[in-house]
Design an enzyme around this catalytic site. Sequence first.
Site, PDB file in Angstrom:
ATOM      1  N   TYR A  75     -46.193 -71.514  28.021  1.00  0.00           N
ATOM      2  CA  TYR A  75     -45.981 -71.310  29.467  1.00  0.00           C
ATOM      3  C   TYR A  75     -44.535 -70.924  29.734  1.00  0.00           C
ATOM      4  O   TYR A  75     -44.253 -70.087  30.578  1.00  0.00           O
ATOM      5  CB  TYR A  75     -46.362 -72.562  30.249  1.00  0.00           C
ATOM      6  CG  TYR A  75     -46.408 -72.292  31.741  1.00  0.00           C
ATOM      7  CD1 TYR A  75     -47.593 -71.828  32.328  1.00  0.00           C
ATOM      8  CD2 TYR A  75     -45.286 -72.457  32.548  1.00  0.00           C
ATOM      9  CE1 TYR A  75     -47.649 -71.525  33.671  1.00  0.00           C
ATOM     10  CE2 TYR A  75     -45.342 -72.160  33.894  1.00  0.00           C
ATOM     11  CZ  TYR A  75     -46.519 -71.702  34.455  1.00  0.00           C
ATOM     12  OH  TYR A  75     -46.568 -71.396  35.788  1.00  0.00           O
ATOM     13  N   PHE A 127     -42.435 -43.196  47.397  1.00  0.00           N
ATOM     14  CA  PHE A 127     -43.587 -43.479  46.546  1.00  0.00           C
ATOM     15  C   PHE A 127     -44.436 -44.504  47.300  1.00  0.00           C
ATOM     16  O   PHE A 127     -43.899 -45.391  47.954  1.00  0.00           O
ATOM     17  CB  PHE A 127     -43.196 -43.995  45.160  1.00  0.00           C
ATOM     18  CG  PHE A 127     -44.409 -44.194  44.299  1.00  0.00           C
ATOM     19  CD1 PHE A 127     -45.065 -43.093  43.773  1.00  0.00           C
ATOM     20  CD2 PHE A 127     -44.939 -45.452  44.086  1.00  0.00           C
ATOM     21  CE1 PHE A 127     -46.232 -43.249  43.034  1.00  0.00           C
ATOM     22  CE2 PHE A 127     -46.111 -45.616  43.343  1.00  0.00           C
ATOM     23  CZ  PHE A 127     -46.752 -44.514  42.817  1.00  0.00           C
ATOM     24  N   THR A 128     -45.747 -44.369  47.186  1.00  0.00           N
ATOM     25  CA  THR A 128     -46.678 -45.152  48.015  1.00  0.00           C
ATOM     26  C   THR A 128     -46.348 -46.650  48.060  1.00  0.00           C
ATOM     27  O   THR A 128     -46.027 -47.197  49.116  1.00  0.00           O
ATOM     28  CB  THR A 128     -48.110 -44.950  47.499  1.00  0.00           C
ATOM     29  OG1 THR A 128     -48.110 -45.218  46.095  1.00  0.00           O
ATOM     30  CG2 THR A 128     -48.574 -43.519  47.719  1.00  0.00           C
ATOM     31  N   ASP A 218     -35.942 -46.463  40.595  1.00  0.00           N
ATOM     32  CA  ASP A 218     -37.342 -46.603  40.258  1.00  0.00           C
ATOM     33  C   ASP A 218     -37.420 -45.930  38.888  1.00  0.00           C
ATOM     34  O   ASP A 218     -37.499 -44.715  38.779  1.00  0.00           O
ATOM     35  CB  ASP A 218     -38.233 -45.915  41.287  1.00  0.00           C
ATOM     36  CG  ASP A 218     -39.702 -46.035  40.902  1.00  0.00           C
ATOM     37  OD1 ASP A 218     -39.986 -46.308  39.716  1.00  0.00           O
ATOM     38  OD2 ASP A 218     -40.555 -45.844  41.785  1.00  0.00           O
ATOM     39  N   LYS A 261     -46.299 -46.599  32.533  1.00  0.00           N
ATOM     40  CA  LYS A 261     -46.032 -45.153  32.379  1.00  0.00           C
ATOM     41  C   LYS A 261     -45.270 -44.946  31.070  1.00  0.00           C
ATOM     42  O   LYS A 261     -45.863 -45.041  30.007  1.00  0.00           O
ATOM     43  CB  LYS A 261     -45.246 -44.618  33.584  1.00  0.00           C
ATOM     44  CG  LYS A 261     -45.593 -45.185  34.965  1.00  0.00           C
ATOM     45  CD  LYS A 261     -46.979 -45.050  35.425  1.00  0.00           C
ATOM     46  CE  LYS A 261     -47.374 -45.659  36.752  1.00  0.00           C
ATOM     47  NZ  LYS A 261     -46.507 -45.749  37.853  1.00  0.00           N
ATOM     48  N   ARG A 385     -52.758 -35.787  46.180  1.00  0.00           N
ATOM     49  CA  ARG A 385     -51.432 -36.222  46.607  1.00  0.00           C
ATOM     50  C   ARG A 385     -51.052 -35.310  47.770  1.00  0.00           C
ATOM     51  O   ARG A 385     -50.425 -34.281  47.597  1.00  0.00           O
ATOM     52  CB  ARG A 385     -50.406 -36.104  45.464  1.00  0.00           C
ATOM     53  CG  ARG A 385     -50.388 -37.307  44.554  1.00  0.00           C
ATOM     54  CD  ARG A 385     -49.978 -38.570  45.280  1.00  0.00           C
ATOM     55  NE  ARG A 385     -49.866 -39.749  44.424  1.00  0.00           N
ATOM     56  CZ  ARG A 385     -50.387 -40.935  44.728  1.00  0.00           C
ATOM     57  NH1 ARG A 385     -51.108 -41.109  45.820  1.00  0.00           N
ATOM     58  NH2 ARG A 385     -50.179 -41.968  43.947  1.00  0.00           N
ATOM     59  N   PHE A 451     -55.608 -43.879  50.382  1.00  0.00           N
ATOM     60  CA  PHE A 451     -56.155 -42.955  49.380  1.00  0.00           C
ATOM     61  C   PHE A 451     -56.989 -43.662  48.310  1.00  0.00           C
ATOM     62  O   PHE A 451     -57.873 -43.071  47.724  1.00  0.00           O
ATOM     63  CB  PHE A 451     -55.027 -42.149  48.715  1.00  0.00           C
ATOM     64  CG  PHE A 451     -53.985 -42.995  48.033  1.00  0.00           C
ATOM     65  CD1 PHE A 451     -52.936 -43.530  48.757  1.00  0.00           C
ATOM     66  CD2 PHE A 451     -54.056 -43.254  46.677  1.00  0.00           C
ATOM     67  CE1 PHE A 451     -51.979 -44.323  48.134  1.00  0.00           C
ATOM     68  CE2 PHE A 451     -53.102 -44.040  46.049  1.00  0.00           C
ATOM     69  CZ  PHE A 451     -52.064 -44.574  46.778  1.00  0.00           C
TER      70      PHE A 451
HETATM   71  C1  LIG Z   1     -46.650 -46.324  39.213  1.00  0.00           C
HETATM   72  C2  LIG Z   1     -45.424 -46.242  39.979  1.00  0.00           C
HETATM   73  C3  LIG Z   1     -44.919 -47.350  40.661  1.00  0.00           C
HETATM   74  C4  LIG Z   1     -45.670 -48.661  40.769  1.00  0.00           C
HETATM   75  O1  LIG Z   1     -45.934 -49.238  39.560  1.00  0.00           O
HETATM   76  P1  LIG Z   1     -47.310 -50.044  39.275  1.00  0.00           P
HETATM   77  O2  LIG Z   1     -47.145 -50.515  37.879  1.00  0.00           O
HETATM   78  O3  LIG Z   1     -48.433 -49.095  39.461  1.00  0.00           O
HETATM   79  O4  LIG Z   1     -47.366 -51.167  40.253  1.00  0.00           O
HETATM   80  C5  LIG Z   1     -43.727 -47.202  41.314  1.00  0.00           C
HETATM   81  N1  LIG Z   1     -43.047 -46.048  41.321  1.00  0.00           N
HETATM   82  C6  LIG Z   1     -43.500 -44.957  40.687  1.00  0.00           C
HETATM   83  C7  LIG Z   1     -42.734 -43.692  40.714  1.00  0.00           C
HETATM   84  C8  LIG Z   1     -44.711 -45.015  40.007  1.00  0.00           C
HETATM   85  O5  LIG Z   1     -45.167 -43.918  39.405  1.00  0.00           O
END
Ligand SMILES: *Cc1c(COP(=O)(O)O)cnc(C)c1O
Length: 459
Positions: A75, A127-128, A218, A261, A385, A451
């Site tokens: 933990y 970004f969303t 980011d 990613k 998008r 979306f």
């Molecule tokens: C995917 C993504 C996020 C969010 O990350 P998650 O792991 O999906 O929560 C933030 N910024 C960018 C540019 C992304 O592509």
Amino acid sequence: MLPNKNSWAEPYKIKMVELLKMTTAEQRKKALEDAGYNTFLLKSEDVYIDLLTDSGTSAMSDEQWSGMMLGDEAYAGSKNYYNLEKTVQDIYGYKYLVPTHQGRGAENILSQVMIKPGDIVPGNMYFTTTRLHQELAGGDFHDVIVDEAHDSASAYPFKGNIDLNKVEKLVQEYGAARIPYICVAVTVNLAGGQPVSMANLKELRAYTQEKGIKIMLDMTRIAENAYFIQQKEEGYRLKTIAEIVNEICSYTDGGTFSGKKDALVNIGGFLALNDWDVFEEARNMVVVYEGLHTYGGLAGRDMEAMAIGIRESVQDAHMKARIGQVLYLGEQMEAFGIPIVKPIGGHGIFVDAKQFLPHIPQDDFPAQTLAAEIYLDAGIRTMERGIVSAGRKANGENYYPNLELVRFTIPRRVYTQAHMDVIAESTARVYERRKEIKGLKMVYEPKYLRFFQARFQPL
Ligand SMILES: *Cc1c(COP(=O)(O)O)cnc(C)c1O
């Protein structure tokens, strides 16, 4: 005769395969109706080539899989946490690590810790999830990306760059004290995976230091951004991706990271920081939303796989093949005359739906329509998008983004060059019959991030 080409190839070989289901046109039509014409609502079983996202869809290496067997599921104080912490310090140069279940977990914590109601958060295109967390914390997002980013025809090599005049204007209007940080995405997802130049980062750093404003990355696709700097920016040709990644981070105060990613894992993320005070608060908060500060919503094995994946992500041969495959697909599409965003970005091809379907007005969702048509042709799943992703403003009005795109995102180390050919040929068939295609109407709209779950019907 020697070929007049210098082809790249994948720096790996295939050890295990996943079989795909082939579908008929009839089956795809039914599946799309059931999914409300939203590719997010398709069952993955019904998809042949899945380009919905590059998020969490990469193939892990044998080393990463071995790492999964080394999970220390204590933990508290798991050894995998300390390995991840050391990796983040070595590769990115940040001092403090807060693991989170994925990128948005880190965005939530960073936003809650640093943004006060009434604050202004400039960023290079929204970004969303990032913008939503900034807004939920009481901040107001302002786009400060260069104008070229909003022009799908511009060939400017660093369309992710920040326009310093736009930042200066915000500082003049609101005062630096109301700007907790500038959020810099490397690369910019919604602009088509477009990179930020090192020169731009250095300039922004000098400017923000003078004003007392922090820079938070980011850093989700930072290794891909580094590849573009290596290939396109003066003075970086002989530097390694690892060196460039480290230099990018050196001009910033921290970053949010989605391991799904660049880092080649199926789940994971973190918040990395240099400032002890911010770290201390973030570490308090992670316990509320994610889990103890040494696992942050992840299993030990997930942290181990992410640590290994981060080191693999900054290998030059890996990145050359990764982006080489994306470029290959883009060049095939261009050869068919399909309108795509240029220059070609890091993680996928973005088809310009406004140019592809000029007879469909934005209110009839041209990109959503095109994504549906592409699925029908050969079972390839892409995503919208455009106006659907952009959502609504606080006052309920729709955002009308300039870019109305369909994203063909390429998972890392998953598909072959032959798959790329099939994708380009299928899109060309849809392009051939584009004039017969009609738009959609939205029949169900969720309140947040519509979306993902919105439903549509053909007009
Ligand atoms: C995917 C993504 C996020 C969010 O990350 P998650 O792991 O999906 O929560 C933030 N910024 C960018 C540019 C992304 O592509």
